[in-house]
Design a protein around this motif. Structure first.
Motif, PDB file in Angstrom:
ATOM      1  N   MET A   1       9.034   4.005   4.268  1.00  0.00           N
ATOM      2  CA  MET A   1       7.623   3.922   4.689  1.00  0.00           C
ATOM      3  C   MET A   1       6.743   3.461   3.549  1.00  0.00           C
ATOM      4  SD  MET A   1       7.928   7.337   6.779  1.00  0.00           S
ATOM      5  CE  MET A   1       9.675   7.475   6.470  1.00  0.00           C
ATOM      6  N   ILE A   3       4.106   1.594   3.392  1.00  0.00           N
ATOM      7  CA  ILE A   3       2.642   1.538   3.542  1.00  0.00           C
ATOM      8  C   ILE A   3       2.013   2.882   3.225  1.00  0.00           C
ATOM      9  CG2 ILE A   3       2.763   1.977   6.052  1.00  0.00           C
ATOM     10  CD1 ILE A   3       0.204  -0.375   4.590  1.00  0.00           C
ATOM     11  N   SER A   4       2.724   3.946   3.611  1.00  0.00           N
ATOM     12  CA  SER A   4       2.141   5.252   3.355  1.00  0.00           C
ATOM     13  C   SER A   4       2.121   5.530   1.853  1.00  0.00           C
ATOM     14  CB  SER A   4       2.939   6.325   4.080  1.00  0.00           C
ATOM     15  OG  SER A   4       4.301   6.162   3.790  1.00  0.00           O
ATOM     16  N   VAL A   6       1.907   3.223  -0.459  1.00  0.00           N
ATOM     17  CA  VAL A   6       0.818   2.417  -1.013  1.00  0.00           C
ATOM     18  C   VAL A   6      -0.504   3.128  -0.781  1.00  0.00           C
ATOM     19  CG1 VAL A   6      -0.430   0.233  -0.774  1.00  0.00           C
ATOM     20  CG2 VAL A   6       2.054   0.260  -0.716  1.00  0.00           C
ATOM     21  N   ALA A  17     -14.208   4.352  -4.110  1.00  0.00           N
ATOM     22  CA  ALA A  17     -15.060   3.382  -3.411  1.00  0.00           C
ATOM     23  C   ALA A  17     -15.979   4.109  -2.448  1.00  0.00           C
ATOM     24  CB  ALA A  17     -14.192   2.376  -2.664  1.00  0.00           C
ATOM     25  N   LEU A  20     -18.717   5.734  -4.366  1.00  0.00           N
ATOM     26  CA  LEU A  20     -19.658   4.702  -4.806  1.00  0.00           C
ATOM     27  C   LEU A  20     -20.589   4.332  -3.648  1.00  0.00           C
ATOM     28  CD1 LEU A  20     -19.744   3.306  -7.556  1.00  0.00           C
ATOM     29  CD2 LEU A  20     -18.617   1.354  -6.517  1.00  0.00           C
TER      30      LEU A  20
ATOM     31  N   ILE B 303     -23.034  -1.727  -1.945  1.00  0.00           N
ATOM     32  CA  ILE B 303     -22.589  -1.568  -3.335  1.00  0.00           C
ATOM     33  C   ILE B 303     -23.338  -2.532  -4.244  1.00  0.00           C
ATOM     34  CG2 ILE B 303     -20.665  -1.889  -4.920  1.00  0.00           C
ATOM     35  CD1 ILE B 303     -18.818  -0.827  -2.862  1.00  0.00           C
ATOM     36  N   PHE B 331       3.418  -5.182   4.637  1.00  0.00           N
ATOM     37  CA  PHE B 331       3.897  -3.800   4.551  1.00  0.00           C
ATOM     38  C   PHE B 331       4.219  -3.194   5.907  1.00  0.00           C
ATOM     39  CE2 PHE B 331       1.684  -4.002   0.405  1.00  0.00           C
ATOM     40  CZ  PHE B 331       2.795  -3.729  -0.367  1.00  0.00           C
ATOM     41  N   LEU B 339       2.345   2.477  12.631  1.00  0.00           N
ATOM     42  CA  LEU B 339       1.917   3.430  11.610  1.00  0.00           C
ATOM     43  C   LEU B 339       1.677   4.793  12.241  1.00  0.00           C
ATOM     44  CD1 LEU B 339      -0.742   2.004   9.161  1.00  0.00           C
ATOM     45  CD2 LEU B 339       1.543   2.850   8.690  1.00  0.00           C
ATOM     46  N   LEU B 342       4.960   6.435  13.114  1.00  0.00           N
ATOM     47  CA  LEU B 342       5.623   6.994  11.937  1.00  0.00           C
ATOM     48  C   LEU B 342       4.946   8.292  11.516  1.00  0.00           C
ATOM     49  CD1 LEU B 342       6.242   3.795   9.800  1.00  0.00           C
ATOM     50  CD2 LEU B 342       7.922   5.171  11.016  1.00  0.00           C
ATOM     51  N   ARG B 346       6.593  12.033  11.149  1.00  0.00           N
ATOM     52  CA  ARG B 346       6.522  12.854   9.943  1.00  0.00           C
ATOM     53  C   ARG B 346       5.872  14.192  10.256  1.00  0.00           C
ATOM     54  NH1 ARG B 346       4.627  10.311   4.715  1.00  0.00           N
ATOM     55  NH2 ARG B 346       6.749  10.270   3.912  1.00  0.00           N
TER      56      ARG B 346
END
Lengths: 455, 354
Positions: A1, A3-4, A6, A17, A20, B303, B331, B339, B342, B346
């Motif tokens: 996995m 992406i998770s 990342v 961010a 901010l 910003i 990805f 996503l 998944l 989990r």
């Protein structure tokens, strides 16, 4: 996995961010001492029409800042603006309209998106929201009838007057209306509402004068025009009224016209496709092209010269234009004049409603816009725009304004004004009648009661 | 732990074939629906009319595209064209049929789009894959061209722009963004449930069989003609209803060129980003493609404010958006719905990993 993973790794960055962002939004409501008037800016800085967007909205923002710096605002009311990117996309522009509708405790007074589809997209909303739709020379033509469209203003002109003025110009060149019989004129246009907008007036005049009118559409964005120009060549067209948008389409038209050997001095560009950027895109082939102007370019006008002095010269760095050399170009000057309209309307609104030195609301601003008056030469000189735009005055019934134009010709490096005076349609009353007829049809279809107008 | 199925027994066929077999999913769905219904009380006009309404409508259109592309495996690029059919059909039904109820007009315009969809689905019987995508491009151009060409569709408006009529249901006029949102929500929820049921029933299994290998499907007795055209019809129906809502509940004034190839592509991206062959992915993908640019615009403006040149900010937004799409597809090529799947798996094991 992956992406998770990342996401986990980047979580701190995202949080930063976010922090901010919150900090930025929390710090914006400044402790305003001076009263403020808020103007939305529906900018268009990316996409095929970015040359137009950056120029026009650069001019608008520069003038608002200029009024603040030079005069401390309008009677002490500071002008503030907020920008939103529409990308010349009707759906995005509706989102921008809704987003900018409120800013703090202020509501927007005016919406000026600089795009016919964008004006159409909100034209049903403005009356309910008490917002003035300023469609300076673009947008829905029959909205020039203030009885049906109290909230929409076309100042200084609209598309039907423009096409009628073009035909008037051609008629003068050809030596009179009786010489027009049997002449072939091609209306080469982008295949959108904007491109078709002038057609009702054009068809009417073509019928009256016995012109052989050929309508040739080009699919947007108009970068492929080979077959259309061959068709024009085949039809032995005498003149082409080109109705395009964006430097790409305009440049393509000129280079393709050169390739098939169509004389450029027989092509007349529309105001929104005929600026320096469009001509430069056409290269050497652009020489001699005619362009209609509703606001004249150049830095010789005292206002433009002063804006350059105050905001740009000596590295003042207060200007909005990324390229300061574009100050004084067609789009820039048109943006400045649009903002002059806003500010004059605000001034009028303050005067009419006894709110001098105070911000005004939408309904008050609308009255101020309707009271726009450029017929007074002394006032035009005071503003530094004498000669830059046609003298005109709005009224309850007439939301169009002048409906007169100049003609310019591209000499390879800049525009030369080729007409002595502002010229309009050969028969302005006929154009006005068409507008009112169309507006009344709309009012009838949508059950709108006409506003009672004395003049 | 959150998705623990232990203790949830299904003792009848009815229970076994229900749409959400897990208690957690049922609960989650109820909460989402409740929030969706109640959100207008908390959201302002901007959120409703500029974010939620277009999001729901584009989700519906993406759902239509997903039925065709994700479930039935027929690449198509004409969804904006079918939206245009729906929008203009709805306008004409209300204009020309006196006292037609709005909902009936919307359904009829969906049916109009479905019929057009069947016509442009015919090439799918001979060609497939990218070739079919190019063939369906014709529908995009043909529809917009014919709407432009024939004034009747636009009631001879000189500029070719229609103004959508008022939404009137049972004598009540739906004016405020809140009311319009509920109309859109009701239609979208009904159609989404319908799609979910179709996708998991025999109809959907037929589509998937054709998608996975049409020769095998045919050998097993599925009529390719019927299945493919059915997918085209249903997909176009969804797009048509979406288009009608887009015109009536969102933009209010539309011209044919609002339904460009650009919009078709964006709908295609919604399906790919959201997840091919998933109902939920259509909603997620529409949210991503529609809302991310707006979010980036607001983010960068708040910003950098006016300190950085606005042209640069606008350009950076597009770059960031593009990079996000590329990263995402690298990805997680199976989309946002994957996503979520998944995450669910989990959560079932949490806090004990393998």
């Amino acid at each position: 996995m992956p992406i998770s993973k990342v996401l986990c790794r980047k979580l701190s960055g995202i949080a930063a961010a976010g922090a901010l962002l919150t900090a930025a939004t929390v710090s914006t409501p400044a402790m305003a001492q001076q009263p403020e008037q808020y103007f939305p800016v529906a900018s268009m800085r990316v996409g095929p029409y970015n040359a137009m967007g950056t120029g026009i909205f650069g001019g608008v923002i520069d003038y608002l800042n200029y009024v603040n710096i030079k005069h401390g605002g309008v009677n002490g009311v500071k002008l503030v603006y907020e920008e939103c990117e529409t990308e010349y996309n009707a759906a995005r522009s509706v989102e921008c309209y809704q987003r900018l509708l409120h800013r703090g405790d202020q509501k927007m007074l005016l919406w000026d998106p600089y795009g016919t589809p964008l004006a159409y997209a909100v034209i049903g909303r403005v009356a309910a929201d008490n917002v003035v739709l300023a469609q300076a020379g673009y947008g829905r033509t029959d909205a020039a009838d203030g009885r049906v469209w109290p909230w929409v203003f076309g100042a200084t002109a609209n598309y039907w007057s423009q096409i009628a003025m073009k035909l008037n110009f051609i008629q003068q060149k050809e030596g009179g209306i009786d010489k027009m019989k049997g002449k072939t004129i091609v209306h080469l246009h982008i295949d959108t509402a904007y491109g078709r907008e002038p057609l009702p007036a054009m068809r009417q005049i073509a019928k009256d004068w016995g012109i052989n009118l050929i309508e040739i559409p080009i699919a947007p964005p108009g970068l492929e025009q080979q077959s259309q120009w061959l068709q024009i060549r085949q039809a032995k067209a005498d003149w082409v009224t080109f109705w395009g948008a964006g430097a790409g389409m305009s440049g393509t038209a000129l280079t393709t016209a050169a390739r098939v050997g169509f004389p450029r001095n027989k092509i007349i560009f529309v105001t929104f496709g005929g600026a320096e950027e469009d001509m430069i895109a056409g290269g050497a082939q652009a020489k001699d092209t005619n362009v209609v102007a509703m606001v004249l370019p150049g830095k010789q006008w005292p206002l433009i010269a002063d804006i350059e002095k105050v905001l740009y010269s000596g590295g003042a760095g207060k200007g909005n234009m990324q390229n300061p050399n574009r100050v004084g170009t067609i789009y820039y000057n048109r943006g400045v004049i649009a903002a002059v309209n806003y500010v004059e309307a605000l001034r009028n609104a303050q005067r009419i409603h006894n709110k001098v030195g105070k911000p005004v609301n939408g309904a008050e601003f609308r009255d101020g816009y309707e009271a726009l008056d450029y017929t007074n030469e002394a006032r035009r000189k005071e503003l530094g725009i004498n000669g830059m735009l046609p003298p005109y005055k709005l009224s309850c019934r007439n939301h169009e304004g002048a409906g007169t134009f100049h003609m310019m010709q591209w000499d390879g490096t800049k525009f030369q004004i080729t007409t002595k005076d502002w010229i309009g349609p050969n028969d302005p009353k006929m154009i006005r009648a068409l507008i009112e007829e169309s507006a009344e049809k709309y009012a009838k279809e949508n059950n709108i009661t006409l506003r009672d107008c004395p003049n | 732990m959150f998705y623990r199925e232990a203790g949830q027994f299904r003792t009848s066929y009815a229970q076994d074939s229900q749409i959400f077999p897990l208690r957690q999913d049922r609960l989650g769905m109820t909460i989402i629906l409740l929030i969706a219904v109640l959100i207008p009380f908390g959201a302002n006009a901007y959120w409703l009319s500029a974010i939620l309404i277009p999001w729901l409508i584009l989700s519906l259109v993406a759902l239509g595209q997903n039925i065709l592309m994700g479930y039935a495996g027929q690449l198509s690029l004409g969804s904006a064209g079918f939206m245009a059919v729906g929008a203009f059909a709805c306008y004409n039904f209300i204009l020309r049929v006196p006292d037609i109820p709005f909902v009936v007009a919307v359904v009829l315009s969906g049916i109009c789009a479905a019929m057009v969809g069947i016509v442009f689905g015919l090439p799918s019987l001979r060609i497939r894959g990218l070739y079919l995508a190019v063939a369906t491009l014709a529908s995009q151009f043909f529809i917009v061209w014919s709407l432009d060409k024939f004034g009747w569709f636009k009631n001879y408006d000189p500029a070719g722009v229609i103004t959508a009529q008022k939404i009137i249901i049972l004598g009540h006029e739906f004016v405020s963004p809140r009311e319009k949102y509920w109309v859109v929500l009701a239609i979208v929820v009904v159609l989404a449930l319908l799609a979910k049921n179709m996708a998991r029933g025999s109809v959907g299994r037929g589509w998937m069989a054709v998608r996975d290998m049409d020769v095998a499907a045919e050998v097993m007795g599925l009529s390719l003609l019927r299945t493919k055209l059915q997918a085209f019809a249903i997909s176009s129906f969804y797009c048509g209803v979406g288009g009608a809502l887009y015109a009536f509940a969102y933009l209010q004034t539309v011209e044919p060129s609002a339904f460009t190839i650009d919009l078709s592509f964006r709908i295609l991206f919604m399906v790919i980003i959201g997840g091919l062959g998933t109902i939920m992915g259509s909603f997620m993908g529409a949210g991503f493609i529609l809302l991310m640019p707006i979010f980036l615009n607001i983010l960068f403006h708040s910003i950098f404010g006016k300190s950085v040149d606005a042209s640069v900010i606008s350009a950076v937004e597009q770059v960031v958006f593009g990079v996000m799409i590329i990263m995402f597809l690298i990805f997680e090529p199976l989309g946002l719905a994957r996503l979520w799947q998944l995450t669910k798996e989990r959560l079932r094991l949490w806090p004990f990993k393998h």
